[in-house]
Design a protein around this motif. Structure first.
Motif, mmCIF file in Angstrom:
data_model
loop_
_atom_site.group_PDB
_atom_site.id
_atom_site.type_symbol
_atom_site.label_atom_id
_atom_site.label_comp_id
_atom_site.label_asym_id
_atom_site.label_seq_id
_atom_site.Cartn_x
_atom_site.Cartn_y
_atom_site.Cartn_z
ATOM 1 N N ALA A 1 41.113 69.947 55.464
ATOM 2 C CA ALA A 1 41.255 71.152 54.646
ATOM 3 C C ALA A 1 40.691 72.346 55.408
ATOM 4 O O ALA A 1 39.683 72.235 56.116
ATOM 5 C CB ALA A 1 40.522 70.976 53.317
ATOM 6 N N VAL A 2 41.347 73.490 55.265
ATOM 7 C CA VAL A 2 40.888 74.716 55.920
ATOM 8 C C VAL A 2 40.360 75.722 54.907
ATOM 9 O O VAL A 2 39.570 76.599 55.250
ATOM 10 C CB VAL A 2 42.020 75.352 56.754
ATOM 11 C CG1 VAL A 2 42.404 74.455 57.909
ATOM 12 C CG2 VAL A 2 43.248 75.643 55.895
ATOM 13 N N LYS A 3 40.828 75.628 53.638
ATOM 14 C CA LYS A 3 40.372 76.543 52.595
ATOM 15 C C LYS A 3 40.239 75.779 51.274
ATOM 16 O O LYS A 3 40.910 74.763 51.054
ATOM 17 C CB LYS A 3 41.346 77.705 52.405
ATOM 18 C CG LYS A 3 41.379 78.700 53.561
ATOM 19 C CD LYS A 3 40.112 79.524 53.617
ATOM 20 C CE LYS A 3 40.191 80.557 54.730
ATOM 21 N NZ LYS A 3 38.930 81.365 54.809
ATOM 22 N N THR A 4 39.370 76.303 50.401
ATOM 23 C CA THR A 4 39.203 75.775 49.057
ATOM 24 C C THR A 4 39.481 76.890 48.063
ATOM 25 O O THR A 4 38.979 78.011 48.231
ATOM 26 C CB THR A 4 37.780 75.235 48.849
ATOM 27 O OG1 THR A 4 37.565 74.121 49.719
ATOM 28 C CG2 THR A 4 37.572 74.774 47.410
ATOM 29 N N CYS A 5 40.264 76.599 47.041
ATOM 30 C CA CYS A 5 40.583 77.571 45.998
ATOM 31 C C CYS A 5 39.641 77.348 44.821
ATOM 32 O O CYS A 5 39.605 76.257 44.242
ATOM 33 C CB CYS A 5 42.034 77.439 45.552
ATOM 34 S SG CYS A 5 42.473 78.577 44.222
ATOM 35 N N LEU A 6 38.860 78.388 44.490
ATOM 36 C CA LEU A 6 37.917 78.267 43.389
ATOM 37 C C LEU A 6 38.599 78.337 42.025
ATOM 38 O O LEU A 6 37.987 78.010 41.009
ATOM 39 C CB LEU A 6 36.855 79.371 43.489
ATOM 40 C CG LEU A 6 35.977 79.324 44.749
ATOM 41 C CD1 LEU A 6 34.965 80.445 44.730
ATOM 42 C CD2 LEU A 6 35.290 77.984 44.897
ATOM 43 N N MET A 7 39.867 78.801 42.003
ATOM 44 C CA MET A 7 40.619 78.815 40.757
ATOM 45 C C MET A 7 41.267 77.450 40.504
ATOM 46 O O MET A 7 41.222 76.909 39.400
ATOM 47 C CB MET A 7 41.690 79.909 40.803
ATOM 48 C CG MET A 7 41.106 81.315 40.886
ATOM 49 S SD MET A 7 40.295 81.815 39.360
ATOM 50 C CE MET A 7 41.711 81.978 38.282
ATOM 51 N N ALA B 1 53.348 84.994 44.634
ATOM 52 C CA ALA B 1 52.588 85.938 43.816
ATOM 53 C C ALA B 1 51.796 85.223 42.723
ATOM 54 O O ALA B 1 50.846 85.781 42.170
ATOM 55 C CB ALA B 1 53.543 86.948 43.184
ATOM 56 N N THR B 2 52.180 83.988 42.408
ATOM 57 C CA THR B 2 51.486 83.233 41.365
ATOM 58 C C THR B 2 50.019 83.019 41.719
ATOM 59 O O THR B 2 49.156 83.011 40.851
ATOM 60 C CB THR B 2 52.165 81.864 41.159
ATOM 61 O OG1 THR B 2 53.549 82.070 40.867
ATOM 62 C CG2 THR B 2 51.504 81.092 40.028
ATOM 63 N N PHE B 3 49.743 82.853 43.032
ATOM 64 C CA PHE B 3 48.383 82.563 43.477
ATOM 65 C C PHE B 3 47.682 83.796 44.034
ATOM 66 O O PHE B 3 46.679 83.685 44.735
ATOM 67 C CB PHE B 3 48.407 81.468 44.559
ATOM 68 C CG PHE B 3 49.094 80.209 44.125
ATOM 69 C CD1 PHE B 3 48.454 79.313 43.294
ATOM 70 C CD2 PHE B 3 50.386 79.928 44.551
ATOM 71 C CE1 PHE B 3 49.078 78.152 42.904
ATOM 72 C CE2 PHE B 3 51.028 78.776 44.161
ATOM 73 C CZ PHE B 3 50.370 77.881 43.321
ATOM 74 N N LYS B 4 48.215 84.970 43.743
ATOM 75 C CA LYS B 4 47.699 86.188 44.350
ATOM 76 C C LYS B 4 46.235 86.437 43.990
ATOM 77 O O LYS B 4 45.446 86.904 44.805
ATOM 78 C CB LYS B 4 48.554 87.377 43.928
ATOM 79 C CG LYS B 4 48.154 88.693 44.601
ATOM 80 C CD LYS B 4 49.095 89.815 44.191
ATOM 81 C CE LYS B 4 48.712 91.116 44.887
ATOM 82 N NZ LYS B 4 49.620 92.229 44.497
ATOM 83 N N ARG B 5 45.851 86.131 42.730
ATOM 84 C CA ARG B 5 44.498 86.412 42.280
ATOM 85 C C ARG B 5 43.536 85.238 42.483
ATOM 86 O O ARG B 5 42.383 85.306 42.065
ATOM 87 C CB ARG B 5 44.516 86.786 40.794
ATOM 88 C CG ARG B 5 45.278 88.070 40.508
ATOM 89 C CD ARG B 5 45.176 88.434 39.031
ATOM 90 N NE ARG B 5 45.880 89.680 38.758
ATOM 91 C CZ ARG B 5 45.969 90.242 37.538
ATOM 92 N NH1 ARG B 5 45.365 89.626 36.503
ATOM 93 N NH2 ARG B 5 46.623 91.374 37.352
ATOM 94 N N HIS B 6 44.016 84.200 43.095
ATOM 95 C CA HIS B 6 43.135 83.050 43.323
ATOM 96 C C HIS B 6 42.110 83.366 44.408
ATOM 97 O O HIS B 6 42.407 84.082 45.371
ATOM 98 C CB HIS B 6 43.955 81.817 43.716
ATOM 99 C CG HIS B 6 44.672 81.209 42.540
ATOM 100 N ND1 HIS B 6 45.044 79.886 42.499
ATOM 101 C CD2 HIS B 6 45.065 81.745 41.360
ATOM 102 C CE1 HIS B 6 45.659 79.648 41.351
ATOM 103 N NE2 HIS B 6 45.687 80.770 40.650
#
Length: 413
Positions: free
Chosen positions: A107-113, A130-135
Motif C-alpha cells: 500500500a502507498v496511501k491510506t484513506c481515512l474516509m 470526483a466521488t473520492f474528491k473529499r476523501h
C-alpha cells in the motif's frame, strides 16, 4: 519434469549458479543478491523461503556439481537471465493493499474516509473520480483498527476533552452527551502548541547537558595539567632533599596519583551519564519531530500524552564542576615540610594527606537545589570516611603492601 528442489524459490526457474545460505536453502546467485540488495537499507536480511532473519548479511556459499546445473548447461547453452523478484508484493512488515486479491501489493496511501489502504493501481480512482474528491489520503498506516470506534464501528473524528479520548459522531448522542468535545483537528492543533513547548524544553536540556559536558571536559584537562605540574614541582623539591626522605617522596606521589585517579573516575562516570542522557533526550526529540509531522491525528493524540508525561515527570540531576579544584595546596605543604624535615617530617606528611583527602572534584546535584560554590569548601562528591593517620606508625601502614592490598577508598558520587 524438474522437482521442486531443482527450482529457485524466488524466480521459480531452474537454479542458475546456485548458492546456499546458513539455513540450508539454495537460490540462484543473482536472485539472492537482488533480493538482499533491497534489504540493505533495513540492516536485516531474511531467508526468502523460511524467513529466518540474519542481523548481518551472510556470505552465500556456492553449490557445485548439482544435477540440475548439469541439465541446465546441456539443454540451454545460453540461458536467459532469471526474472527479477516482484518487490511490489507486500512483505511481512509492509502494509498490504486492502483491495488486492491473493498476493497483496504494498500500500502507498491510506484513506481515512474509506478506512482502507491502497496500492498504486487501486489508488487511481481516488485521484481520477470526483466521488473520492473529499476523501483524506495519508501515508500508509497499519493500524486502521485504531481509527474505528469499537462500540459503533464508525470512524473516529472527534475528541472528548471531558473523558480525554477519541470518539465518533454517534458517541456524542449518548455516551458523551453534554461533554466538552472538539474535532480531532482542533485538539491536535492545541496539543501541537504544547508539544512545541515540550520540545523546546527538551532542546534546552540538551543544550544544558552539552554545556555541562564541555565544562567537565575543560575541568578534566585542567585537573590533568594541575596534577602534572604539581608532580613535577614536587619531584624538583624532593630532589633537593636527602636520601632519608625518598620513602616520603614515593608516598606523596602515590597519594596524589590515587586522588587524581579517583577524581578522573568520578569525571568519567559523570561524562558517561551525560552521554546517556543526551542520547536519550535526542531520541525523544526525534520522536517528537516525527510525531509532529504525522498526518494521522488519532495516532498523534494517542502518542502525545505518553511523551508529555515522560518529560514532565523527569528530573535530571546537574553536574557541577568545582572551579577551585587544584593541587596547589600540595606544593605549599611540601615546601613547608622541606623546611622542617628533620623535626616535623612525619607530621607534615599527615597534613598533606588530610589536605588532599578533603579536596573534591564533581558530583551530581538535584535539579531542584540551587547551585552554590565556596572557595574554601565546594562540595562536589562525597568521600567515604577514612581513618586518617595521626602518628608515625599509622602513616607507615600506607607503605605496607600486604596490609593495603585489600584497602580501597571508594567515592560516593
Amino acid at each position: 519434469m524438474a522437482s521442486e528442489h531443482d527450482n529457485c524459490h524466488l524466480c521459480k526457474e531452474y537454479l542458475r549458479d546456485p548458492v546456499s545460505i546458513p539455513c540450508g536453502h539454495v537460490f540462484c546467485s543473482i536472485c539472492l543478491k537482488t533480493y538482499w540488495d533491497h534489504a540493505d537499507h533495513t540492516g536485516s536480511y531474511m531467508c526468502p523461503q523460511c524467513r529466518v532473519t540474519y542481523n548481518k548479511r551472510p556470505t552465500p556459499r556456492r553449490v557445485g556439481g548439482s544435477r540440475h546445473s548439469t541439465l541446465q548447461r546441456n539443454s540451454e547453452p545460453f540461458p536467459p537471465p532469471p526474472p527479477s523478484p516482484d518487490y511490489n508484493v507486500a512483505g511481512p512488515q509492509d502494509v498490504g493493499c486492502d483491495i488486492c486479491v491473493g498476493k497483496k501489493n504494498k500500500a502507498v496511501k491510506t484513506c481515512l474516509m474509506c478506512l482502507a489502504s491502497y496500492c498504486e493501481r487501486h489508488l487511481k480512482p481516488h485521484y481520477e473520480s470526483a466521488t473520492f474528491k473529499r476523501h483524506k489520503l495519508v501515508d500508509e498506516i497499519g493500524h486502521l483498527d485504531r481509527q474505528i470506534c469499537p462500540q459503533h464501528q464508525k470512524g473516529l473524528e472527534l475528541f472528548c476533552r471531558t473523558d480525554q479520548m477519541c470518539i465518533c459522531v454517534l458517541c456524542t448522542v449518548k455516551e458523551h452527551k453534554g461533554h466538552d468535545m472538539v474535532s480531532a483537528e482542533q485538539e491536535r492543533a492545541d496539543e501541537q502548541q504544547r508539544l512545541g513547548a515540550t520540545q523546546a524544553e527538551i532542546q534546552e536540556k540538551i543544550h544544558d547537558r552539552l554545556k555541562q559536558m564541555e565544562e567537565l571536559k575543560l575541568a578534566v584537562d585542567a585537573l590533568k595539567t594541575s596534577a602534572q605540574r604539581a608532580l613535577q614541582e614536587c619531584d624538583k623539591m624532593f630532589g633537593d632533599m636527602m636520601r632519608s626522605i625518598e620513602r616520603m617522596q614515593q608516598e606523596m606521589a602515590k597519594l596524589m596519583s590515587s586522588n587524581k585517579r579517583a577524581a578522573l573516575n568520578s569525571a568519567e562516570g559523570h561524562m558517561e551519564r551525560l552521554n546517556h542522557e543526551i542520547s536519550d533526550l535526542k531520541r525523544r526529540d526525534n520522536e517528537i519531530t516525527q510525531l509532529s509531522r504525522t498526518e494521522d491525528h488519532i495516532h498523534f493524540i494517542q502518542s502525545y500524552h505518553m511523551l508529555i508525561a515522560q518529560t514532565e515527570n523527569e528530573e535530571l540531576p546537574t553536574v557541577i564542576v568545582n572551579p577551585y579544584f587544584t593541587f596547589d595546596p600540595v606544593n605549599k605543604a611540601v615546601s613547608e615540610m622541606k623546611q622542617h624535615l628533620n623535626e616535623f617530617g612525619n607530621e607534615e606528611m599527615v597534613k598533606v594527606a588530610k589536605t588532599v583527602n578533603k579536596m573534591t572534584f564533581c558530583q551530581l546535584e538535584d535539579g531542584k537545589k540551587k547551585r552554590s560554590f565556596k572557595a574554601e569548601e565546594a562540595p562536589m562528591y562525597r568521600s567515604v570516611h577514612v581513618h586518617e593517620p595521626q602518628h608515625r606508625d599509622d602513616f607507615l601502614k600506607y607503605n605496607n603492601p600486604g596490609r593495603t592490598r585489600g584497602r580501597r577508598v571508594s567515592h560516593q558520587l
